[in-house]
Design a protein around this motif. Structure first.
Motif, mmCIF file in Angstrom:
data_model
loop_
_atom_site.group_PDB
_atom_site.id
_atom_site.type_symbol
_atom_site.label_atom_id
_atom_site.label_comp_id
_atom_site.label_asym_id
_atom_site.label_seq_id
_atom_site.Cartn_x
_atom_site.Cartn_y
_atom_site.Cartn_z
ATOM 1 N N SER A 1 28.976 45.339 44.630
ATOM 2 C CA SER A 1 29.463 46.444 45.113
ATOM 3 C C SER A 1 30.936 46.613 45.178
ATOM 4 N N LYS A 2 31.693 45.441 45.464
ATOM 5 C CA LYS A 2 33.291 45.539 45.549
ATOM 6 C C LYS A 2 33.650 45.702 44.014
ATOM 7 N N VAL A 3 32.940 45.037 43.014
ATOM 8 C CA VAL A 3 33.430 45.287 41.479
ATOM 9 C C VAL A 3 33.575 46.617 41.277
ATOM 10 N N GLN A 4 32.341 47.275 41.606
ATOM 11 C CA GLN A 4 32.386 48.805 41.363
ATOM 12 C C GLN A 4 33.553 49.519 41.863
ATOM 13 N N THR A 5 34.070 49.080 43.164
ATOM 14 C CA THR A 5 35.048 49.583 43.945
ATOM 15 C C THR A 5 36.418 49.388 43.082
ATOM 16 N N LEU A 6 36.607 47.932 42.765
ATOM 17 C CA LEU A 6 37.674 47.827 41.883
ATOM 18 C C LEU A 6 37.815 48.323 40.540
ATOM 19 N N VAL A 7 36.851 48.668 39.756
ATOM 20 C CA VAL A 7 36.578 49.176 38.807
ATOM 21 C C VAL A 7 37.228 50.727 38.819
ATOM 22 N N ARG A 8 36.799 51.435 40.003
ATOM 23 C CA ARG A 8 37.224 52.886 40.180
ATOM 24 C C ARG A 8 38.867 52.752 40.475
ATOM 25 N N PHE A 9 39.088 51.534 41.187
ATOM 26 C CA PHE A 9 40.696 51.533 41.739
ATOM 27 C C PHE A 9 41.409 51.329 40.426
ATOM 28 N N LEU A 10 41.164 50.507 39.507
ATOM 29 C CA LEU A 10 41.835 50.353 38.273
ATOM 30 C C LEU A 10 41.900 51.456 37.268
#
Length: 342
Positions: free
Chosen positions: A101-110
């Motif tokens: 779930s954090k990976v998805q958040t970081l992808v959206r952040f990038l």
């Protein structure tokens, strides 16, 4: 990172204090700097630049920082999640789901797709505008490779790494673990408990959460390294992280509370995992309240207990029903000598 006295820093309080970390390999020093900024009222702004030579390093820094800044987690849950991802090659199922779930958040952040509060919090503190599009794409590719759908045989990779490191001595590796601890580590940092150290060297599990099982690989430790196959250079994915030093050094060998390092009957009353938990909790507490964390007297005197057992009325995560808090491995180890006393 702000250990220099004020007279050695810039005189102009309006200008930021710029710090450059070159290939740190560890984000905990930045986290501690963030949590202790309130101790330096004369310095209003601090800018820390982190430079790594691999996208895996930057991606892991972003993930650990996002866990540290996750206000949706309680202090105990955040501490356990962080340490598990930080130092274990195998993790719990709920931790693997959380990382995804954090990976998805970081992808959206990038990709600057700010759809939630988590992405906005990261954007307020982390600036990736200096990265080129190619570098961002490389980090995003690493993050996507941490998905649970990507096959990752971490146990086999680590065993292969151990066999390559020890070569003919592989069958006698436990004797080598014992030698390294008694001849090197015990004299430098005796708070690192022998049983914890030996288990990490053998299994790659540095931080145990009570009696949980660890069926999922910690995909954040997977990376690429250049090697040769059939005479040709090739980038190969595998486990290329530490297999000798242990992840206890950054957070588990020093702390502001001296009671964590008391010795009675030639043995430490606390272990390096207690120290890691204390440091993580202290950083979270100071980051959220601005006040230094003072460990309750009940915790100081609860020798042989885990760090969490003495927090009393402090708000901590409720225990899962299937995990008995009384069966804490640290409760057993804190009363066992780290080395023979005779």
């Amino acid at each position: 990172l702000l250990s220099l006295p004020p007279e050695h820093l810039q005189k102009d309080p309006a200008s930021p204090c710029n710090i450059l970390c070159v290939h740190p390999g560890d984000i905990t020093s930045v986290m501690m700097t963030m949590s202790r900024l309130g101790r330096r009222p004369e310095r209003e702004k601090v800018s820390v630049s982190v430079m790594e030579d691999t996208p895996e390093g930057l991606a892991r820094h972003l993930l650990l920082l996002s866990i540290f800044l996750d206000t949706d987690l309680g202090p105990r849950e955040c501490t356990e999640m962080f340490l598990e991802v930080y130092g274990n090659t195998m993790i719990r199922k709920q931790t693997a789901a959380y990382v995804e779930s954090k990976v998805q958040t970081l992808v959206r952040f990038l990709t600057e797709t700010m759809t939630g509060d988590a992405e906005r919090r990261m954007a307020e503190l982390v600036d990736v505008s200096h990265l080129k599009s190619k570098q961002r794409d490389a980090i995003e590719k690493v993050l996507v490779s941490w998905s649970c759908e990507v096959e990752t045989d971490m146990a086999a990779w680590r065993e292969k790494r151990l066999r390559a490191y020890y070569e003919d001595r592989y069958d006698y590796r436990k004797n080598l673990f014992d030698w390294d601890y008694n001849m090197v580590f015990k004299d430098i940092a005796s708070v690192i408990h022998k049983k914890l150290f030996l288990q990490w060297r053998e299994e790659g599990i540095a931080f145990e959460i009570r009696e949980s099982k660890y069926p999922e690989p910690n995909r954040t430790l997977a990376s690429y390294a250049e090697g040769k196959e059939k005479g040709f250079a090739k980038m190969k994915r595998g486990f290329w992280s530490d297999i000798v030093q242990s992840p206890y050094w950054a957070l588990g060998t020093s702390a502001e509370d001296a009671s964590l390092f008391q010795v009675r009957s030639m043995q430490h009353t606390k272990t390096c995992q207690h120290v890691c938990e204390y440091n993580m909790y202290a950083m979270l507490h100071e980051l959220s309240t601005g006040d230094r964390f003072k460990m309750p007297e009940a915790t100081r005197e609860s020798y042989g207990r885990s760090f969490w057992s003495g927090l009393g009325a402090l708000e901590v995560l409720e225990e899962d029903e299937e995990e008995d808090p009384e069966k804490d491995r640290l409760d057993l180890l804190a009363g066992v000598p780290a080395w023979p006393t005779s």
